[in-house]
Design a protein around this motif. Structure first.
Motif, PDB file in Angstrom:
ATOM      1  N   MET A   1       0.969  -1.259  -0.046  1.00  0.00           N
ATOM      2  CA  MET A   1       0.029   0.209   0.175  1.00  0.00           C
ATOM      3  C   MET A   1       1.011   1.100   0.520  1.00  0.00           C
ATOM      4  N   VAL A   2       0.750   2.229  -0.504  1.00  0.00           N
ATOM      5  CA  VAL A   2       1.319   3.715  -0.752  1.00  0.00           C
ATOM      6  C   VAL A   2      -0.005   4.726  -0.461  1.00  0.00           C
ATOM      7  N   GLN A   3       0.116   5.078   0.523  1.00  0.00           N
ATOM      8  CA  GLN A   3      -0.595   6.435   0.717  1.00  0.00           C
ATOM      9  C   GLN A   3       0.332   7.986   0.560  1.00  0.00           C
ATOM     10  N   LEU A   4      -0.169   8.677   0.227  1.00  0.00           N
ATOM     11  CA  LEU A   4      -0.097  10.078  -0.251  1.00  0.00           C
ATOM     12  C   LEU A   4       0.230  11.028   1.049  1.00  0.00           C
ATOM     13  N   ILE A   5       0.998  12.081   1.412  1.00  0.00           N
ATOM     14  CA  ILE A   5       0.277  12.629   2.443  1.00  0.00           C
ATOM     15  C   ILE A   5       0.636  14.386   1.590  1.00  0.00           C
ATOM     16  N   VAL A   6      -0.023  15.186   1.524  1.00  0.00           N
ATOM     17  CA  VAL A   6       0.183  15.758   0.418  1.00  0.00           C
ATOM     18  C   VAL A   6      -0.296  17.143   0.551  1.00  0.00           C
ATOM     19  N   GLY A   7       0.388  18.592   0.297  1.00  0.00           N
ATOM     20  CA  GLY A   7       0.402  20.079   0.926  1.00  0.00           C
ATOM     21  C   GLY A   7       0.598  20.178   0.332  1.00  0.00           C
ATOM     22  N   ASP A   8       1.357  21.398  -0.109  1.00  0.00           N
ATOM     23  CA  ASP A   8       2.683  22.906   0.019  1.00  0.00           C
ATOM     24  C   ASP A   8       3.615  22.876   1.201  1.00  0.00           C
ATOM     25  N   LYS A   9       5.036  23.404   1.627  1.00  0.00           N
ATOM     26  CA  LYS A   9       5.561  23.171   2.551  1.00  0.00           C
ATOM     27  C   LYS A   9       4.984  24.177   3.743  1.00  0.00           C
ATOM     28  N   GLY A  10       5.349  24.069   4.972  1.00  0.00           N
ATOM     29  CA  GLY A  10       5.346  24.665   5.685  1.00  0.00           C
ATOM     30  C   GLY A  10       3.624  24.572   6.132  1.00  0.00           C
TER      31      GLY A  10
ATOM     32  N   ASP B   1      -4.408   8.029  -4.143  1.00  0.00           N
ATOM     33  CA  ASP B   1      -3.360   7.551  -3.606  1.00  0.00           C
ATOM     34  C   ASP B   1      -3.180   8.622  -2.337  1.00  0.00           C
ATOM     35  N   ILE B   2      -3.855  10.100  -2.236  1.00  0.00           N
ATOM     36  CA  ILE B   2      -3.645  11.101  -1.172  1.00  0.00           C
ATOM     37  C   ILE B   2      -4.700   9.904  -0.208  1.00  0.00           C
ATOM     38  N   ALA B   3      -3.871  10.062   1.305  1.00  0.00           N
ATOM     39  CA  ALA B   3      -4.428   9.613   2.199  1.00  0.00           C
ATOM     40  C   ALA B   3      -4.875  11.342   3.069  1.00  0.00           C
ATOM     41  N   VAL B   4      -3.937  11.870   3.139  1.00  0.00           N
ATOM     42  CA  VAL B   4      -3.735  13.269   4.030  1.00  0.00           C
ATOM     43  C   VAL B   4      -3.653  14.842   3.237  1.00  0.00           C
ATOM     44  N   ALA B   5      -4.983  15.419   3.261  1.00  0.00           N
ATOM     45  CA  ALA B   5      -4.101  16.869   2.496  1.00  0.00           C
ATOM     46  C   ALA B   5      -4.102  17.890   3.457  1.00  0.00           C
ATOM     47  N   VAL B   6      -2.825  18.399   3.677  1.00  0.00           N
ATOM     48  CA  VAL B   6      -2.861  19.416   4.757  1.00  0.00           C
ATOM     49  C   VAL B   6      -2.952  20.564   3.845  1.00  0.00           C
TER      50      VAL B   6
ATOM     51  N   LYS C   1       4.865  16.995  10.783  1.00  0.00           N
ATOM     52  CA  LYS C   1       4.046  16.529  11.661  1.00  0.00           C
ATOM     53  C   LYS C   1       3.399  15.145  11.927  1.00  0.00           C
ATOM     54  N   GLU C   2       1.904  15.473  10.595  1.00  0.00           N
ATOM     55  CA  GLU C   2       1.387  14.477  10.351  1.00  0.00           C
ATOM     56  C   GLU C   2       1.872  12.869   9.923  1.00  0.00           C
TER      57      GLU C   2
ATOM     58  N   HIS D   1      14.142  -8.355   6.039  1.00  0.00           N
ATOM     59  CA  HIS D   1      13.278  -8.992   5.813  1.00  0.00           C
ATOM     60  C   HIS D   1      11.597  -8.790   7.161  1.00  0.00           C
ATOM     61  N   ASP D   2      11.982  -7.897   7.902  1.00  0.00           N
ATOM     62  CA  ASP D   2      11.315  -8.225   9.101  1.00  0.00           C
ATOM     63  C   ASP D   2      10.311  -7.075   8.497  1.00  0.00           C
ATOM     64  N   LEU D   3      10.643  -5.803   7.540  1.00  0.00           N
ATOM     65  CA  LEU D   3      10.174  -4.273   7.193  1.00  0.00           C
ATOM     66  C   LEU D   3       9.182  -4.354   6.825  1.00  0.00           C
ATOM     67  N   GLN D   4       8.178  -3.625   7.624  1.00  0.00           N
ATOM     68  CA  GLN D   4       6.346  -3.804   7.167  1.00  0.00           C
ATOM     69  C   GLN D   4       6.070  -2.728   6.941  1.00  0.00           C
ATOM     70  N   ALA D   5       6.464  -1.319   7.104  1.00  0.00           N
ATOM     71  CA  ALA D   5       6.434   0.096   6.765  1.00  0.00           C
ATOM     72  C   ALA D   5       7.751   1.541   6.361  1.00  0.00           C
ATOM     73  N   VAL D   6       7.561   2.029   5.176  1.00  0.00           N
ATOM     74  CA  VAL D   6       8.471   2.577   5.132  1.00  0.00           C
ATOM     75  C   VAL D   6       8.257   4.286   5.187  1.00  0.00           C
ATOM     76  N   TYR D   7       8.509   5.432   6.207  1.00  0.00           N
ATOM     77  CA  TYR D   7       7.966   7.172   5.684  1.00  0.00           C
ATOM     78  C   TYR D   7       8.643   7.618   5.568  1.00  0.00           C
ATOM     79  N   ILE D   8       8.448   8.268   3.889  1.00  0.00           N
ATOM     80  CA  ILE D   8       9.570   9.073   3.712  1.00  0.00           C
ATOM     81  C   ILE D   8       9.333  10.069   3.917  1.00  0.00           C
ATOM     82  N   ASP D   9       9.684  11.461   4.290  1.00  0.00           N
ATOM     83  CA  ASP D   9       9.614  12.529   4.103  1.00  0.00           C
ATOM     84  C   ASP D   9      10.453  13.785   2.553  1.00  0.00           C
ATOM     85  N   GLY D  10      10.010  14.382   3.120  1.00  0.00           N
ATOM     86  CA  GLY D  10      10.494  15.172   2.369  1.00  0.00           C
ATOM     87  C   GLY D  10      10.892  14.924   0.668  1.00  0.00           C
ATOM     88  N   PHE D  11      10.092  13.908   0.391  1.00  0.00           N
ATOM     89  CA  PHE D  11      10.006  12.662  -0.835  1.00  0.00           C
ATOM     90  C   PHE D  11      10.391  14.092  -1.991  1.00  0.00           C
TER      91      PHE D  11
END
Length: 139
Positions: free
Chosen positions: A1-10, A134-139, A15-16, A77-87
């Motif tokens: 699953m890929v989720q996007l957190i989108v919004g302009d800088k700042g 894929d957008i999960a959160v739009a701030v 934080k989300e 092999h135990d990796l379940q999630a990757v969070y990417i900031d500043g993609f």
């Protein structure tokens, strides 16, 4: 699953993302990795989450970034999630179409059963049509 957190800088995407990662580690049995462009948020993350400063690894284009992700997955092999900031910055995609890279990340997610949550510094309206679902959160 890929989720996007989108919004302009700042607008509060980091934080989300930090909140999601810290909450996720409480219920996950495997490992979580947090990719960022610095170690600035190290003390805001639960100490069970591995923070990787991607700028240390000389990534110059999106294909190298996908290869970097593949390397992380292959070593844990135990990796379940990757969070990417500043993609856009760490994947060298500023000003470019993110669709092909997100599609490759989706393939990695499906093949290796790793969830990705990605913060993208674009307004929700500027996200390519193919990725809007894929957008999960739009701030």
């Amino acid at each position: 699953m890929v989720q996007l957190i989108v919004g302009d800088k700042g607008k509060g995407k980091t934080k989300e993302l930090l909140d999601k990662a810290n909450n996720h580690i409480k219920s996950v049995e495997g490992n979580i990795v947090y990719l960022d462009k610095s170690t600035k948020h190290m003390y805001e993350l639960n100490n069970k989450i591995r923070l990787i400063n991607v700028t240390d690894y000389m990534i110059t284009d999106a294909d190298e970034f996908v290869g970097f992700l593949s390397g992380i997955i292959s070593q844990d092999h135990d990796l379940q999630a990757v969070y990417i900031d500043g993609f856009l910055k760490i994947a060298a995609l500023e000003g470019l179409d993110i669709t092909p890279t997100i599609q490759k990340i989706k393939k990695l997610s499906e093949q290796f059963h790793v969830d990705f949550t990605i913060s993208v510094s674009l307004d929700g309206e500027d996200i390519p049509e193919a990725l809007k679902s894929d957008i999960a959160v739009a701030v």
